[in-house]
Enzyme design. Structure first.
Site, mmCIF file in Angstrom:
data_model
loop_
_atom_site.group_PDB
_atom_site.id
_atom_site.type_symbol
_atom_site.label_atom_id
_atom_site.label_comp_id
_atom_site.label_asym_id
_atom_site.label_seq_id
_atom_site.Cartn_x
_atom_site.Cartn_y
_atom_site.Cartn_z
ATOM 1 N N GLU A 158 -5.364 -32.087 72.014
ATOM 2 C CA GLU A 158 -5.600 -33.658 71.133
ATOM 3 C C GLU A 158 -5.604 -33.049 69.471
ATOM 4 O OE1 GLU A 158 -9.825 -35.335 72.448
ATOM 5 O OE2 GLU A 158 -8.637 -34.839 74.653
ATOM 6 N N GLU A 160 -10.565 -42.992 70.479
ATOM 7 C CA GLU A 160 -9.315 -42.138 70.608
ATOM 8 C C GLU A 160 -8.279 -42.625 69.757
ATOM 9 O OE1 GLU A 160 -9.182 -40.379 73.215
ATOM 10 O OE2 GLU A 160 -11.114 -40.259 74.685
#
EC number: 3.4.17.15
Length: 419
Positions: free
Chosen positions: A182, A380
């Protein structure tokens, strides 16, 4: 000649890095229309020989799921979906094309940085990130210091930046990159560190926050995984610890916390990407944070950055019961999402983990909340699925800038509501 050079460098690059390639792999966007189709997709996910990588799991009918399918299985998976009448489209035509572009941009940026300043709008190696952290400390010794909270499984230092105006204040914890692939999160965290030092004394909001609270920022929570994702396998998510009795490596560090450990949404299979590990806190990266927070004793907010999906969540994930602090946390999250959206119009969905995504046990903010840290939130970041984990570097700055507004809204609330 040019073509031969390109092939030569390509081979050289692959050789130096022994990079796993994803030529012809596709990411499919799938929209199940009923529970039956979700069941079919979960069965598909369980077929280990297909080596499917669900970037976003199927949860509720009408909600999209994203899955990376290895080239050799693309046809078989499409045939299966069609036979079940499950709607899908191609989200990423060829994963390797995006990876090549990402690599090229990193190399180009590295050359540019040799003669110029650090570029916060680029992806960097762990070494480059560590160097920039040291630079920040050297340039702002009165405001920033480096705190080592432990070492990773492969013995890389876990260094936290401490922003403090002195005294023994209550604190805000912020981490990024617990999941290796990520990359926008580690980049956003580093930009954030720079933003804090640039704006302190100029922006009344961050100035008053730091006059009341310390901020601890861990930009790379999973250093081994991050290095592995840059040198061997871009899709790597877990730690790199050895699992006894298995050839598979690594534990999902966000299933390893002592909060409903081993429950739903975590796997007991060491080869799974969401393997919870042999026991809670088995991962030294997780244990180091837990020990640090316990010994500090005055952490009032725990915020973690993930990607992707554009969500701002609070506990619980390991159970679907409503928090005592539901109304307050919901209000804070809504406000943060509004602030974030004000910059580029980026929309975030807000709510408890269990209802916004799915039941998932052993997550960090469930542990922090149960430990008594009321303001526990998980972001997120971008996007919602055009690029997924492979967010182009040109989106780092807008992502970091808007996230900062969300973070600031949370920190202002923490400042104004001591407990």
């Amino acid at each position: 000649m040019a073509m031969r050079l390109i092939l030569f460098f390509g081979a050289l690059f692959g050789h130096i890095y022994c990079l796993e390639t994803f030529v012809g792999d596709q990411v499919l966007e799938i929209v199940p229309s009923n529970e039956e189709q979700i069941k079919n997709l979960l069965q598909l996910e369980a077929q280990e020989h297909l080596q499917l990588d669900f970037w976003k799991s199927p949860t509720t009918p009408g909600e999209t799921a994203h899955v990376r399918v290895p080239f050799v299985n693309v046809q078989a998976v499409k045939v299966f979906l069609e036979s079940q009448g499950i709607a899908y489209s191609i989200m990423i035509e060829d994963v390797q094309v995006l990876l090549d572009k990402e690599n090229e941009e990193m190399l180009f940026n590295r050359r540019r940085e040799r003669s110029g300043n650090f570029n916060f709008g680029a992806y960097h190696t762990l070494e480059e990130i560590s160097q920039e952290m040291d630079n920040l400390v050297a340039e702002h010794p009165g405001l920033v210091s480096k705190v080592n909270i432990g070492s990773s499984f492969e013995n890389r230092p876990m260094n936290v930046l401490k922003f403090s105006t002195g005294g023994d204040k209550p604190a805000i914890w912020l981490d990024a990159g617990i999941h290796a692939r990520e990359w926008v999160t580690q980049a956003t965290a580093l930009w954030t560190a720079n933003k804090i030092v640039s704006d302190y004394g100029k922006d009344p909001s961050i100035t008053s926050i730091l006059d009341a609270l310390d901020i601890f920022l861990l930009p790379v929570t999973n250093p081994d995984g991050y290095v592995f994702s840059q040198t061997k396998n871009r899709m790597w998510r877990k730690t790199r610890s050895k699992v006894s009795g298995s050839l598979c490596v690594g534990v999902d560090p966000n299933r390893n916390w002592d909060a409903g450990f081993g429950g739903p949404g975590a796997s007991s299979n060491p080869c799974s990407d969401s393997y919870h590990g042999p026991s809670a806190n088995s991962e030294v990266e997780v244990k180091s944070i837990v020990d640090f927070i316990k010994s500090h004793g005055k952490v009032k907010a725990f915020i973690t950055l993930h990607s992707y999906s554009q969500l701002l969540m609070f506990p619980y994930g390991y159970k679907c019961t409503k928090l005592d602090d539901f109304d307050e946390l919901s209000e804070v999250a809504q406000k943060a999402a509004q602030s974030l959206r004000s910059l580029h119009g980026t929309k975030y969905k807000v709510g408890p983990i269990c209802s916004v995504i799915y039941q998932a046990s052993g997550g960090s903010i469930d542990w922090s909340y149960d430990y008594g840290i009321k303001y526990s939130f998980a972001f997120e970041l971008r996007d919602t699925g055009r690029y997924g984990f492979l967010l182009p570097a040109r989106q780092i700055l807008p992502t970091a800038e808007e996230t900062w507004l969300g973070l600031k809204a949370i920190m202002e609330h923490v400042r104004d509501h001591p407990y």
